[in-house]
Design a protein around this motif. Structure first.
Motif, short mmCIF file in Angstrom:
data_model
loop_
_atom_site.label_atom_id
_atom_site.label_comp_id
_atom_site.label_asym_id
_atom_site.label_seq_id
_atom_site.Cartn_x
_atom_site.Cartn_y
_atom_site.Cartn_z
N CYS A 20 -5.27 -4.25 -4.93
CA CYS A 20 -4.47 -3.50 -3.99
C CYS A 20 -5.26 -4.23 -2.62
O CYS A 20 -6.44 -4.26 -2.36
CB CYS A 20 -4.69 -2.16 -3.79
SG CYS A 20 -4.19 -1.57 -2.36
N ALA A 36 -7.81 -1.42 -5.46
CA ALA A 36 -7.68 -0.99 -6.83
C ALA A 36 -6.81 -2.20 -7.62
O ALA A 36 -6.47 -3.06 -7.14
CB ALA A 36 -6.61 0.17 -6.60
N TYR A 76 -0.48 2.27 -0.83
CA TYR A 76 0.22 0.91 -0.11
C TYR A 76 1.40 0.49 -1.10
O TYR A 76 1.52 0.52 -2.21
CB TYR A 76 -1.01 0.04 -0.25
CG TYR A 76 -0.66 -1.42 -0.14
CD1 TYR A 76 -0.28 -1.84 1.26
CD2 TYR A 76 -0.45 -2.46 -1.20
CE1 TYR A 76 0.01 -3.24 1.28
CE2 TYR A 76 0.14 -3.61 -1.06
CZ TYR A 76 0.28 -4.03 0.38
OH TYR A 76 0.67 -5.29 0.55
N CYS A 128 -7.02 -1.12 -0.71
CA CYS A 128 -8.15 -0.30 -1.29
C CYS A 128 -8.96 -1.06 -2.44
O CYS A 128 -9.84 -0.56 -2.77
CB CYS A 128 -7.74 0.95 -1.75
SG CYS A 128 -6.97 1.10 -3.34
N CYS A 169 0.68 1.41 -4.94
CA CYS A 169 -0.81 1.64 -5.24
C CYS A 169 -0.83 3.33 -5.40
O CYS A 169 -0.58 3.92 -4.36
CB CYS A 169 -1.75 1.02 -4.14
SG CYS A 169 -3.28 1.67 -4.55
N CYS A 187 -3.96 4.52 -2.85
CA CYS A 187 -3.91 4.67 -1.49
C CYS A 187 -2.31 4.70 -1.00
O CYS A 187 -2.27 4.87 0.20
CB CYS A 187 -4.50 3.46 -0.90
SG CYS A 187 -4.00 1.94 -0.87
ZN LIG Z 1 -4.47 0.81 -2.90
#
Ligand SMILES: [Zn+2]
Length: 203
Positions: free
Chosen positions: A22, A27, A11, A25, A6, A9
């Motif tokens: 995501c 997204a 991830y 976060c 991601c 963030c």
């Molecule tokens: Zn994220």
């Protein structure tokens, strides 16, 4: 197994495809990039291009805030003080122990003083480390922080203007306690989302 990152963030998701959203976060799928690593372990060109914008010139203050993690540090003051302040309000409202009213008031006052660095460092971190993305997580976190700041301000202003608000003869003391619980909840939500962002993305 492919690996996807991601770009908001950081991830890391493992699977054939990037997730629809995501899990950390919130997204969208398009915000994920595939990570490919060569034998040396360095990331490929595509990934480097994605990282490049982060290296843009930052102001000294911004760099200091990000490098020294000033947001998580500054947020410990109100996060530590506010639960105590709310705890102090219970003996006042339930048993009329008025000494605790001052303890709660001073605690709320100092928590309010600690808010500007929290909000500023939070905003700067969001804008620079997380590209100012308005995903579900950031919208909720900013919303909770604003509710916390506003309720905190109202509580301090209320007791300042009306010093006897917490006396046993004042019916407003219940509303005061209720508002302080809203403050505690919003601080808890903002803190929880911050923890999710930091520890969820480190997977
Ligand atoms: Zn994220």
């Amino acid at each position: 197994m492919k690996r996807w990152k991601c770009t908001v963030c950081r991830y890391i998701h493992e699977g054939e495809e990037a997730p629809e959203k995501c899990p950390v976060c919130g997204a969208e799928k398009v915000m994920f990039i595939e990570i490919t690593e060569d034998a040396a372990g360095s990331t490929d060109l595509k990934n480097q291009q994605e990282e490049a914008p982060e290296k843009k010139e930052l102001s000294t203050i911004t760099r200091l805030i990000l490098k020294n993690h000033l947001h998580p540090i500054s947020v410990h003051s109100p996060n530590g003080i506010i639960p105590m302040a709310v705890l102090f309000l219970f003996p006042v409202v339930l048993f009329n122990l008025q000494n605790f009213a001052n303890a709660a008031y001073y605690s709320l006052f100092f928590a309010l003083l600690a808010m500007p660095p929290v909000l500023i460092s939070g905003y700067v971190t969001w804008q620079n480390k997380y590209k100012g993305e308005r995903t579900t997580l950031f919208t909720m976190k900013i919303g909770a922080s604003l509710v916390a700041t506003i309720t905190l301000f109202i509580l301090v202003a209320w007791r300042t203007v009306q010093p006897d608000i917490l006396s046993s003869s004042s019916s407003g003391r219940w509303s005061f306690l209720l508002l302080s619980l809203l403050l505690l909840a919003s601080v808890g939500i903002a803190g929880h989302l911050g923890g999710k962002l930091v520890f969820g993305a480190n997977k």
